[in-house]
Write an enzyme that holds these catalytic residues in place. Structure first.
Site, mmCIF file in Angstrom:
data_model
loop_
_atom_site.group_PDB
_atom_site.id
_atom_site.type_symbol
_atom_site.label_atom_id
_atom_site.label_comp_id
_atom_site.label_asym_id
_atom_site.label_seq_id
_atom_site.Cartn_x
_atom_site.Cartn_y
_atom_site.Cartn_z
ATOM 1 N N LYS A 1 -77.881 57.501 -36.684
ATOM 2 C CA LYS A 1 -76.888 56.574 -36.124
ATOM 3 C C LYS A 1 -75.526 57.075 -36.602
ATOM 4 C CE LYS A 1 -74.419 52.626 -35.774
ATOM 5 N NZ LYS A 1 -72.988 52.567 -36.112
ATOM 6 N N GLY B 1 -73.109 52.510 -47.296
ATOM 7 C CA GLY B 1 -71.986 51.719 -46.792
ATOM 8 C C GLY B 1 -71.820 50.466 -47.619
ATOM 9 N N SER B 2 -71.439 49.374 -46.957
ATOM 10 C CA SER B 2 -71.098 48.153 -47.685
ATOM 11 C C SER B 2 -72.357 47.403 -48.122
ATOM 12 C CB SER B 2 -70.261 47.240 -46.788
ATOM 13 O OG SER B 2 -71.034 46.825 -45.678
ATOM 14 N N GLY C 1 -73.462 45.068 -45.185
ATOM 15 C CA GLY C 1 -74.169 45.775 -44.111
ATOM 16 C C GLY C 1 -75.540 46.231 -44.579
ATOM 17 N N GLY C 2 -75.590 46.830 -45.756
ATOM 18 C CA GLY C 2 -76.855 47.350 -46.285
ATOM 19 C C GLY C 2 -77.882 46.254 -46.451
ATOM 20 N N GLU D 1 -77.600 52.634 -50.171
ATOM 21 C CA GLU D 1 -76.676 52.979 -51.265
ATOM 22 C C GLU D 1 -75.409 52.219 -50.940
ATOM 23 O OE1 GLU D 1 -73.537 54.341 -52.479
ATOM 24 O OE2 GLU D 1 -74.007 56.409 -51.914
ATOM 25 N N CYS E 1 -68.038 56.726 -53.454
ATOM 26 C CA CYS E 1 -68.967 55.811 -54.128
ATOM 27 C C CYS E 1 -68.983 56.065 -55.636
ATOM 28 C CB CYS E 1 -70.362 55.933 -53.542
ATOM 29 S SG CYS E 1 -70.800 57.586 -53.045
ATOM 30 N N GLU F 1 -66.301 46.218 -56.558
ATOM 31 C CA GLU F 1 -65.661 47.423 -56.013
ATOM 32 C C GLU F 1 -64.449 47.088 -55.147
ATOM 33 O OE1 GLU F 1 -68.308 49.665 -53.468
ATOM 34 O OE2 GLU F 1 -67.029 51.433 -53.547
HETATM 35 P P1 NAP Z 1 -70.421 49.391 -43.229
HETATM 36 O O1 NAP Z 1 -69.551 48.393 -42.572
HETATM 37 O O2 NAP Z 1 -71.416 48.895 -44.170
HETATM 38 O O3 NAP Z 1 -71.145 50.195 -42.029
HETATM 39 C C1 NAP Z 1 -71.992 51.321 -42.245
HETATM 40 C C2 NAP Z 1 -72.817 51.555 -40.993
HETATM 41 O O4 NAP Z 1 -73.783 50.513 -40.838
HETATM 42 C C3 NAP Z 1 -72.020 51.546 -39.705
HETATM 43 O O5 NAP Z 1 -72.617 52.478 -38.829
HETATM 44 C C4 NAP Z 1 -72.178 50.137 -39.190
HETATM 45 O O6 NAP Z 1 -72.059 50.072 -37.794
HETATM 46 C C5 NAP Z 1 -73.598 49.812 -39.614
HETATM 47 N N1 NAP Z 1 -73.780 48.398 -39.907
HETATM 48 C C6 NAP Z 1 -73.162 47.695 -40.912
HETATM 49 N N2 NAP Z 1 -73.600 46.427 -40.938
HETATM 50 C C7 NAP Z 1 -74.513 46.310 -39.950
HETATM 51 C C8 NAP Z 1 -75.314 45.235 -39.479
HETATM 52 N N3 NAP Z 1 -75.264 44.026 -40.040
HETATM 53 N N4 NAP Z 1 -76.131 45.451 -38.443
HETATM 54 C C9 NAP Z 1 -76.189 46.676 -37.858
HETATM 55 N N5 NAP Z 1 -75.451 47.732 -38.242
HETATM 56 C C10 NAP Z 1 -74.619 47.558 -39.279
HETATM 57 O O7 NAP Z 1 -69.598 50.496 -43.981
HETATM 58 P P2 NAP Z 1 -68.296 51.328 -43.539
HETATM 59 O O8 NAP Z 1 -68.052 51.166 -42.074
HETATM 60 O O9 NAP Z 1 -68.536 52.684 -43.996
HETATM 61 O O10 NAP Z 1 -67.085 50.745 -44.388
HETATM 62 C C11 NAP Z 1 -66.883 49.419 -44.659
HETATM 63 C C12 NAP Z 1 -66.943 49.150 -46.160
HETATM 64 O O11 NAP Z 1 -68.150 49.694 -46.718
HETATM 65 C C13 NAP Z 1 -65.859 49.800 -46.992
HETATM 66 O O12 NAP Z 1 -64.670 49.069 -46.988
HETATM 67 C C14 NAP Z 1 -66.509 49.845 -48.368
HETATM 68 O O13 NAP Z 1 -66.326 48.639 -49.031
HETATM 69 C C15 NAP Z 1 -67.962 50.045 -48.092
HETATM 70 N N6 NAP Z 1 -68.437 51.438 -48.343
HETATM 71 C C16 NAP Z 1 -68.923 51.725 -49.578
HETATM 72 C C17 NAP Z 1 -69.390 52.998 -49.832
HETATM 73 C C18 NAP Z 1 -69.951 53.327 -51.166
HETATM 74 O O14 NAP Z 1 -70.543 54.378 -51.295
HETATM 75 N N7 NAP Z 1 -69.805 52.515 -52.179
HETATM 76 C C19 NAP Z 1 -69.346 53.985 -48.858
HETATM 77 C C20 NAP Z 1 -68.840 53.662 -47.596
HETATM 78 C C21 NAP Z 1 -68.399 52.371 -47.354
HETATM 79 P P3 NAP Z 1 -70.625 49.723 -37.129
HETATM 80 O O15 NAP Z 1 -69.667 50.729 -37.657
HETATM 81 O O16 NAP Z 1 -70.860 49.867 -35.668
HETATM 82 O O17 NAP Z 1 -70.307 48.345 -37.571
#
Ligand code: NAP
Length: 525
Positions: A184, A241-242, A245-246, A265, A302, A392
């Site tokens: 994805k 990711g977040s 979301g995770g 993660e 991260c 974070e």
């Molecule tokens: P994210 O919002 O968690 O999204 C990551 C992926 O998962 C994207 O492809 C997103 O799709 C998908 N997704 C997220 N929630 C979902 C759900 N409920 N159902 C289905 N698919 C879902 O992360 P991000 O876009 O990378 O960044 C947002 C935040 O994540 C950052 O501000 C940060 O806080 C955190 N982050 C943390 C790390 C780390 O390693 N600590 C790394 C990256 C990001 P869509 O984009 O289409 O929504």
């Protein structure tokens, strides 16, 4: 390569069925050509049926053949490094040189996994030969090896558009294990994703493998991610990711009729503890190093050493002043997406609302997506009283915590949830505190760093990129390093089998010359 923006489903390129998007250049605020296709449940279903069709042949490829396929991907990635870097720079606003390096490192990871496959240790073969004369009951021949789980869904991360994305660790380790991958793609870097995806697609074809070994899908909103996690043919999911979301995806997978593992993660502040001897000996050096490492990738890492703890005593003022001087040198730089920028701004405000004071700041934002670098400070009492200060802030903010003594240092260490890493700076005079701190950190992290920083990260056999919740959803595994392959295999025992029906790694002759546990003894005979 001319970008077409299509989805990659097996060997086909598939046009949009659910709308289109354009990439965003955070440095200019402009949208970039071409249009990229969104797909939906039908495309997910097609990709997963192909992956399932590919599974039997791909998971049974010989080790040499599979390793050659991984080497081929590595060669192709390296050959395309300039192109990948140029497009990724456009889609992130970060320098192309950073992504040339990231591409070369990603190619190196595929090569390392090729070696892992050739060595065959991940199969963890064990042979307990028959003991027909054993009393009181004879023993039948038992042979165990690990086998691939099945089709794997990988969510590409936003923040490292190559090494945690399409050609990242997750893809390399899943393919090494023998699992077809449905990727994805993250919408923050669709062009970089397409280039990497087409490279893997080409390698699948050139290696003569089933087309379903790799597909890349993209969608708008949560629907596509939900469709991927729900699909009955998926056997495992990886996510970076977040936490929100995770955990949404993790919980969804546990509600399936057949729950599957979701390796997430998510979040970590990688606490750094500067013990009094080290603080007095090299406070300024540690303060400078903290900011230099912490601001890497505009703090969107991260492993960012986000929170530093030190006792208010000799060396504290030097550490703080050096960190302030270093942060003031940092230019305004764009964050990966406007969404990440806006979350960052809100989180910085949250920290300040909870009493964090600003010690220093980098250049003021010039463009809409710029994230200003900040150094904040709180006391030990404040961070113990307010859990939100321990969370974070994804972006270029670092927090110094001024402690009353080493007892308080142990107390704050105990207050943390799970982390990817923790760091200790210490001198020989700090031994007694170090010995008390170590078990506290061991219990909460996947990696403990001594007199260095959590960035850069080594991708090797001894690497762990994991840790207790919420750093990950399963602390038994790593998502980076050669051990990442273990997420995608499971044991099967072959009992009382004729030699000719056994998988090659378990046959009597050991033609592959693998290390095997035979009757409890490790041997290559
Ligand atoms: P994210 O919002 O968690 O999204 C990551 C992926 O998962 C994207 O492809 C997103 O799709 C998908 N997704 C997220 N929630 C979902 C759900 N409920 N159902 C289905 N698919 C879902 O992360 P991000 O876009 O990378 O960044 C947002 C935040 O994540 C950052 O501000 C940060 O806080 C955190 N982050 C943390 C790390 C780390 O390693 N600590 C790394 C990256 C990001 P869509 O984009 O289409 O929504």
């Amino acid at each position: 390569m001319t970008l077409t923006g299509e989805l990659l489903i097996g060997a086909s390129r598939v046009p949009a069925t659910a709308g289109v998007m354009k990439a965003f250049n955070p440095a200019t605020g402009e949208l970039i050509e071409p249009e990229f296709a969104f797909g939906g449940r039908a495309e997910v279903d097609r990709a997963l049926h192909l992956a399932d069709d590919a599974f039997d042949s791909y998971s049974h490829t010989g080790l040499a053949e599979r390793a050659a396929f991984l080497d081929l991907i590595a060669d192709k990635l390296e050959a395309a490094k300039d192109e990948i870097a140029a497009r990724t720079a456009l889609e992130t606003g970060l320098p192309a040189a950073q992504f040339e390096g990231e591409t070369v490192r990603a190619a190196g990871v595929f090569r390392k996994f090729a070696t892992v496959v050739r060595q065959g240790r991940f199969l963890q073969t064990a042979i307990d030969p028959a003991q027909p004369d054993r009393l009181p009951t004879p023993r039948m021949d038992h042979r165990l090896q690990k086998v691939a789980l099945g089709p794997v869904v990988i969510f590409g991360a936003s923040n490292f558009p190559i090494s945690y994305s399409v050609a990242g660790n997750d893809t390399a380790s899943a393919l090494a294990a023998g699992c077809p991958v449905v990727l994805k793609a993250h919408n923050a870097h669709p062009g970089a994703s397409e280039i990497q995806g087409r490279i893997i697609q080409q390698a699948v074809a050139e290696a003569g493998l089933h087309e379903g070994v790799f597909s890349l899908v993209r969608g708008d909103g949560n629907e596509i991610g939900e469709a991927l996690v729900d699909h009955p043919l998926v056997r495992a999911v990886t996510f970076t990711g977040s936490e929100g979301g995770g955990m949404a995806l993790y919980r969804r997978a546990q509600k399936r009729p057949d729950p599957i593992p979701v390796f997430t993660e998510m979040t970590s502040v990688n606490p750094t503890f500067v013990l009094p001897g080290a603080l007095a000996a090299r406070g300024a050096e540690i303060g400078t190093g903290l900011v230099q490492r912490g601001m890497y990738n505009v703090g969107q890492a991260c492993l960012k050493p986000a929170i530093l703890f030190a006792v208010d005593g000799p060396g504290y003022a030097e550490l703080r002043d050096a960190a302030v001087a270093e942060v003031e040198k940092v230019d305004a730089r764009p964050m990966l997406t406007m969404g990440i920028h806006d979350t960052y701004t809100r989180n910085v405000q949250r920290m300040q609302d909870h009493g964090a004071t600003r010690l220093g700041s980098g250049e003021a934002p010039v463009r809409a997506a710029d994230g200003q670098s900040l150094l904040l400070e709180v006391t030990g009492e404040q961070i113990l009283a307010e859990p939100a200060l321990r969370e974070e802030v994804f972006g270029p903010t670092l927090l110094l915590v001024r402690l009353t003594g080493t007892e308080q240092m142990l107390e704050v260490a105990r207050a943390f949830r799970g982390q990817l890493s923790a760091t200790m700076h210490a001198e020989s005079t700090d031994r007694s505190v170090a010995e008390q701190l170590l078990p506290v950190l061991e219990r909460r992290t996947g990696r403990i760093v001594f007199n260095a920083f959590s960035i850069p990260q080594e991708v090797s056999y001894a690497s762990t990129h994991g840790g207790p919740f919420p750093a990950t959803s399963d602390s038994r595994f790593t998502s980076v390093g050669m051990g990442a392959i273990e997420r995608f295999v499971r044991p099967v025992t072959y009992q009382n089998f004729p030699d000719e029906l056994l998988p090659q790694p378990l046959r009597e002759t050991n033609e592959l010359h693998l290390w095997r546990l035979v009757d409890g003894e490790l041997t290559r005979d």
